[in-house]
Scaffold this active site. Structure first.
Site, PDB file in Angstrom:
ATOM      1  N   VAL A 128       0.819  -1.242  -0.005  1.00  8.59           N
ATOM      2  CA  VAL A 128       0.007   0.036  -0.001  1.00  8.59           C
ATOM      3  C   VAL A 128       0.945   1.096   0.063  1.00  8.59           C
ATOM      4  CG1 VAL A 128      -1.934  -1.008   1.049  1.00  8.59           C
ATOM      5  CG2 VAL A 128      -0.320   0.074   2.546  1.00  8.59           C
ATOM      6  N   SER A 129       0.544   2.158  -0.740  1.00 10.94           N
ATOM      7  CA  SER A 129       1.219   3.378  -1.088  1.00 10.94           C
ATOM      8  C   SER A 129       1.599   4.240   0.144  1.00 10.94           C
ATOM      9  CB  SER A 129       0.854   4.282  -2.230  1.00 10.94           C
ATOM     10  OG  SER A 129       0.929   3.168  -3.309  1.00 10.94           O
ATOM     11  N   THR A 130       0.342   4.464   0.860  1.00 10.61           N
ATOM     12  CA  THR A 130       0.426   5.595   1.979  1.00 10.61           C
ATOM     13  C   THR A 130       0.172   4.695   3.160  1.00 10.61           C
ATOM     14  OG1 THR A 130      -1.947   6.077   1.857  1.00 10.61           O
ATOM     15  CG2 THR A 130      -0.300   7.406   0.419  1.00 10.61           C
TER      16      THR A 130
ATOM     17  N   GLN B 231      -3.735   4.061   3.912  1.00  4.57           N
ATOM     18  CA  GLN B 231      -4.427   2.929   3.421  1.00  4.57           C
ATOM     19  C   GLN B 231      -4.206   1.480   4.256  1.00  4.57           C
ATOM     20  OE1 GLN B 231      -1.944   3.171  -0.389  1.00  4.57           O
ATOM     21  NE2 GLN B 231      -3.795   3.953  -1.575  1.00  4.57           N
TER      22      GLN B 231
END
Length: 183
Positions: free
Chosen positions: A9-11, A14
């Site tokens: 997950v990028s952030t 999330q």
């Protein structure tokens, strides 16, 4: 043979729950998770650990293909690396499975289109640069010093002024003065 999962997950906001649940349903026995790590990074700690861990006969499972690589080229490089080591690959969302002949064929087709895309980008870039050059445009950063200012800098240097004093006088960095005087 083991199903090894990879989650990204990028952030930090999330949640990996959707990916985690899908991998568990697919029979994944061990999972590596990069949480809050951008896909644009070539080196991701848990992906690197997964690549060190997998062995011949294992299958790397992801929820979606874009979770694996930062771009098409990187994804295909990772898939080729896995294949060379005898490691299979499955993407649940796209239904890709390199352990069977149809999956390997689909990955080959995807690779062919990715190569075509790279070649077309390269052709457009070369054509654009040639057109700009024909119009008299030269790429790169503009020079900090004109020819007249370089001559002025050389004159100041001959008069005994230091590089920093010349740079201050001309409003450029000391490194620009050193490059101008060396050329």
């Amino acid at each position: 043979m083991a199903n090894i999962g990879y989650i990204r997950v990028s952030t930090p906001e999330q949640t990996p729950a959707l990916q985690s649940d899908a991998l568990a349903t697919a029979g994944v026995t061990k999972t590596y998770s990069d949480l809050g790590v951008s896909g644009s990074l070539a080196s991701r700690p848990q992906l690197d650990a997964l690549l060190e861990y997998v062995r011949d006969g294992d299958v790397v499972v992801v929820w979606k293909l874009d979770r694996l690589g930062r771009n098409t080229r990187h994804t295909l490089t990772l898939l080729a690396t896995l294949a060379e080591r005898g490691v299979g690959f499955r993407s649940l969302t796209e239904g890709l499975d390199s352990t069977g002949p149809m999956g390997r064929a689909m990955i080959t087709i995807i690779a062919a289109f990715a190569e075509l895309e790279r070649d077309m980008i390269r052709e457009r870039t070369v054509a654009g640069l040639a057109a700009a050059k024909a119009r008299g445009r030269v790429g790169g950063r503009p020079r900090a010093l004109s020819s007249a200012k370089i001559e002025f800098a050389k004159m100041l240097r001959l008069e005994g002024h230091g590089a920093q004093a010349i740079a201050d006088e001309l409003g450029v960095s000391r490194a620009s003065i050193y490059r101008a005087l060396a050329g």
